[in-house]
Write a protein that holds these residues in place. Structure first.
Motif, PDB file in Angstrom:
ATOM      1  N   SER A  16       0.829  -1.211   0.000  1.00 54.65           N
ATOM      2  CA  SER A  16       0.000   0.000   0.000  1.00 54.65           C
ATOM      3  C   SER A  16       0.860   1.256   0.000  1.00 54.65           C
ATOM      4  O   SER A  16       0.570   2.234  -0.700  1.00 54.65           O
ATOM      5  CB  SER A  16      -0.923   0.006   1.221  1.00 54.65           C
ATOM      6  N   THR A  30      -9.037  12.129   5.632  1.00 53.46           N
ATOM      7  CA  THR A  30     -10.180  11.211   5.685  1.00 53.46           C
ATOM      8  C   THR A  30      -9.933  10.096   6.686  1.00 53.46           C
ATOM      9  O   THR A  30     -10.825   9.738   7.475  1.00 53.46           O
ATOM     10  CB  THR A  30     -10.447  10.616   4.290  1.00 53.46           C
ATOM     11  N   GLU A  31      -8.719   9.547   6.684  1.00 55.54           N
ATOM     12  CA  GLU A  31      -8.401   8.463   7.611  1.00 55.54           C
ATOM     13  C   GLU A  31      -8.363   8.951   9.058  1.00 55.54           C
ATOM     14  O   GLU A  31      -8.816   8.269   9.977  1.00 55.54           O
ATOM     15  CB  GLU A  31      -7.061   7.832   7.220  1.00 55.54           C
ATOM     16  N   THR A 136       1.772   3.916   6.079  1.00 62.17           N
ATOM     17  CA  THR A 136       0.949   2.790   6.509  1.00 62.17           C
ATOM     18  C   THR A 136       1.524   2.294   7.837  1.00 62.17           C
ATOM     19  O   THR A 136       2.705   2.490   8.128  1.00 62.17           O
ATOM     20  CB  THR A 136       0.941   1.660   5.475  1.00 62.17           C
ATOM     21  N   GLU A 157     -10.226  -2.146  13.151  1.00 64.21           N
ATOM     22  CA  GLU A 157     -10.779  -2.997  12.089  1.00 64.21           C
ATOM     23  C   GLU A 157     -12.131  -2.504  11.605  1.00 64.21           C
ATOM     24  O   GLU A 157     -12.472  -2.673  10.429  1.00 64.21           O
ATOM     25  CB  GLU A 157     -10.874  -4.438  12.595  1.00 64.21           C
ATOM     26  N   HIS A 159     -13.221   0.783  11.664  1.00 63.15           N
ATOM     27  CA  HIS A 159     -13.287   2.160  11.172  1.00 63.15           C
ATOM     28  C   HIS A 159     -12.158   2.561  10.221  1.00 63.15           C
ATOM     29  O   HIS A 159     -12.323   3.542   9.484  1.00 63.15           O
ATOM     30  CB  HIS A 159     -13.312   3.128  12.364  1.00 63.15           C
ATOM     31  N   LEU A 160     -11.041   1.852  10.217  1.00 60.97           N
ATOM     32  CA  LEU A 160      -9.923   2.254   9.376  1.00 60.97           C
ATOM     33  C   LEU A 160      -9.716   1.261   8.238  1.00 60.97           C
ATOM     34  O   LEU A 160     -10.105   0.097   8.321  1.00 60.97           O
ATOM     35  CB  LEU A 160      -8.644   2.401  10.193  1.00 60.97           C
ATOM     36  N   ASP A 161      -9.067   1.724   7.198  1.00 61.51           N
ATOM     37  CA  ASP A 161      -8.800   0.922   6.009  1.00 61.51           C
ATOM     38  C   ASP A 161      -7.688  -0.084   6.321  1.00 61.51           C
ATOM     39  O   ASP A 161      -6.579   0.320   6.696  1.00 61.51           O
ATOM     40  CB  ASP A 161      -8.368   1.859   4.880  1.00 61.51           C
ATOM     41  N   ALA A 163      -5.843  -1.603   4.383  1.00 60.97           N
ATOM     42  CA  ALA A 163      -4.689  -1.357   3.524  1.00 60.97           C
ATOM     43  C   ALA A 163      -3.778  -0.288   4.116  1.00 60.97           C
ATOM     44  O   ALA A 163      -2.643  -0.126   3.680  1.00 60.97           O
ATOM     45  CB  ALA A 163      -5.153  -0.932   2.134  1.00 60.97           C
ATOM     46  N   TRP A 164      -4.284   0.406   5.120  1.00 61.23           N
ATOM     47  CA  TRP A 164      -3.563   1.536   5.722  1.00 61.23           C
ATOM     48  C   TRP A 164      -3.048   1.194   7.121  1.00 61.23           C
ATOM     49  O   TRP A 164      -1.898   1.477   7.457  1.00 61.23           O
ATOM     50  CB  TRP A 164      -4.518   2.730   5.810  1.00 61.23           C
ATOM     51  N   ARG A 166      -3.091  -1.870  10.344  1.00 57.24           N
ATOM     52  CA  ARG A 166      -3.427  -3.191  10.866  1.00 57.24           C
ATOM     53  C   ARG A 166      -2.903  -3.321  12.289  1.00 57.24           C
ATOM     54  O   ARG A 166      -2.006  -2.586  12.696  1.00 57.24           O
ATOM     55  CB  ARG A 166      -2.851  -4.298   9.974  1.00 57.24           C
TER      56      ARG A 166
END
Length: 462
Positions: A16, A30-31, A136, A157, A159-161, A163-164, A166
């Protein structure tokens, strides 16, 4: 979590980053706003988890955990576009005509290893800085605050992407696997012994680190200080979170006469904040584990306790009273290591000169505190001691501002964050120089260096 799963998570986050997912400023905002919504949505779950792990009241959780993270998000969202704006500079006469700029680029994929003592604040505040920097992130919450770790993972898990950001839960085994992976920056908060392990692992890949460690943060109370106000500020800073704070006052120095007058003020401040029986106070926390409780209880000398002590201590409930020790010596076991609990030893010194010498005789602390009516005394501590920060007339509260870089020096760590400093910690300041091909002024410095050219260069470099 298996090694293969950790490796897969790191690979996905790196892919990513390589694709530039986290680079656009609008995407970062946005994130960050998604994280803010997640925190607000799960606020009560976070408060309940903090109560289970550390006995924190909902109010303390808001003041010291959730509130600071929301403030970090607000600051980042408000200022991110200005932080990412290129900074112009002139490359100088030799390169004229030319122009230069410094751009802040993401480092790539970040690993954040969080501690247990402020498991929301010290997990999510670095995350805010990493996202703001366009990275990331792989988050590793502390296993010693398991309820909070579970809520954080669920929040991320939901609320966030993925791919961005973990999350990897686990203990030593999982952390060891993580440290074997290659990251572009490792941000670690905890003690110095584990900090050394992190630094050694990072060195294998030449990975930069931010190490937020700790140490024995001293307090000096000068003659002539308003002792009632100073006592309240010291007691609040020391016994918040049951003393399990990296910048909590670790030991207090004053002249014998000042200590004698200060003790009743400290005693009264403890009673005002936590009542006659702090075990019943909704605002007094608990020790994180029985193992930590046992270590702290072994440091308490009841013969020296002028406040608290082990009477009423409860291992099962992980309760240890706010404890103040008077008459402890410099070689007492309580002075051998960072206390990281609700024990405050009082140590006599002749005055500011001895207090400064005592501070300088040890490792550089994460912060130092001075209460003095004298500006000259304050300046002596500022000039003659080294610490991650210096707080004059207050304790602990200075960590709540996003305007001030927070970090250690020497044994107490390196690197800083909060606000813009956090954004800078997770980015690289890349200079870009632009020079037109015509006119080709650089011909002046090309060989061969005959007499006319030597004279010109001699004038340029004299």
């Amino acid at each position: 979590m298996t090694t293969s799963r950790i490796t897969a998570d790191v690979a996905a986050l790196r892919a990513s980053a390589d694709q530039g997912l986290a680079r656009p400023v609008a995407a970062r905002v946005t994130e960050l706003e998604a994280l803010r919504r997640g925190i607000r949505t799960r606020r009560r779950d976070l408060q309940r988890a903090l109560a289970a792990d550390l006995g924190k009241s909902a109010t303390e959780s808001s003041v010291t955990e959730i509130g600071p993270v929301l403030a970090e998000i607000q600051t980042a969202v408000k200022n991110l576009r200005s932080w990412t704006r290129p900074e112009r500079f002139s490359p100088g006469t030799l390169l004229a005509p030319s122009r230069g700029s410094i751009v802040r680029e993401p480092l790539g994929t970040a690993l954040i290893i969080a501690p247990w003592n402020y498991p929301v604040n010290l997990t999510l505040s670095p995350l805010v800085a990493a996202i703001a920097g366009g990275n990331t992130v792989l988050l590793k919450p502390s296993e010693l605050a398991p309820a909070t770790s579970r809520v954080i993972r669920s929040l991320i898990e939901e609320h966030l992407d993925p791919a961005w950001v973990r999350v990897v839960e686990g203990a030593v085994e999982e952390t060891t696997h993580l440290l074997a992976e290659r990251f572009d920056i490792i941000f670690y908060t905890g003690n110095a012994s584990v900090g050394r392990i992190v630094a050694r692992a990072a060195a294998e890949h030449l990975t930069p680190t931010v190490l937020e460690l700790g140490g024995k943060s001293p307090v000096f109370v000068d003659e002539g200080t308003d002792l009632a106000i100073a006592a309240r500020r010291i007691v609040w800073g020391k016994f918040t979170n049951a003393g399990q704070t990296c910048v909590a006052p670790d030991y207090l120095m004053a002249t014998p006469a000042t200590l004698e007058a200060l003790v009743p003020e400290l005693r009264e401040a403890v009673r005002e904040m936590y009542g006659r029986n702090p075990m019943r106070s909704a605002d007094y926390g608990r020790i994180v584990s029985e193992r930590h409780f046992d270590r702290l209880r072994s440091l308490v000398d009841d013969d020296l306790a002028v406040v608290g002590g082990t009477a009423g201590a409860d291992r099962r409930q992980r309760y240890l009273a706010p404890t103040i020790l008077a008459g402890a010596s410099w070689d007492h076991p309580v002075m051998a290591e960072e206390i990281f609990g609700p024990i405050l030893p009082l140590l006599p010194v002749e005055g500011p000169a001895e207090a400064i010498a005592r501070i300088n005789a040890g490792e550089k602390p994460l912060t130092a505190y001075v209460f003095s009516p004298s500006h000259e005394v304050e300046e002596r501590f500022a000039e003659q001691t080294s610490s991650g920060s210096l707080a004059l007339g207050l304790t602990l509260a200075h960590l709540g501002t996003t305007a001030m870089p927070f970090g250690g020096v020497g044994e107490s760590g390196h690197g800083a964050y909060h606000g813009k400093a956090g954004f800078e910690a997770f980015t690289h300041a890349k200079p870009i120089v632009r020079k037109p091909l015509r006119p080709d002024t650089l011909r002046t410095i090309y060989p061969p260096y005959r007499a006319p050219r030597r004279r010109i260069l001699g004038r340029l470099f004299r």
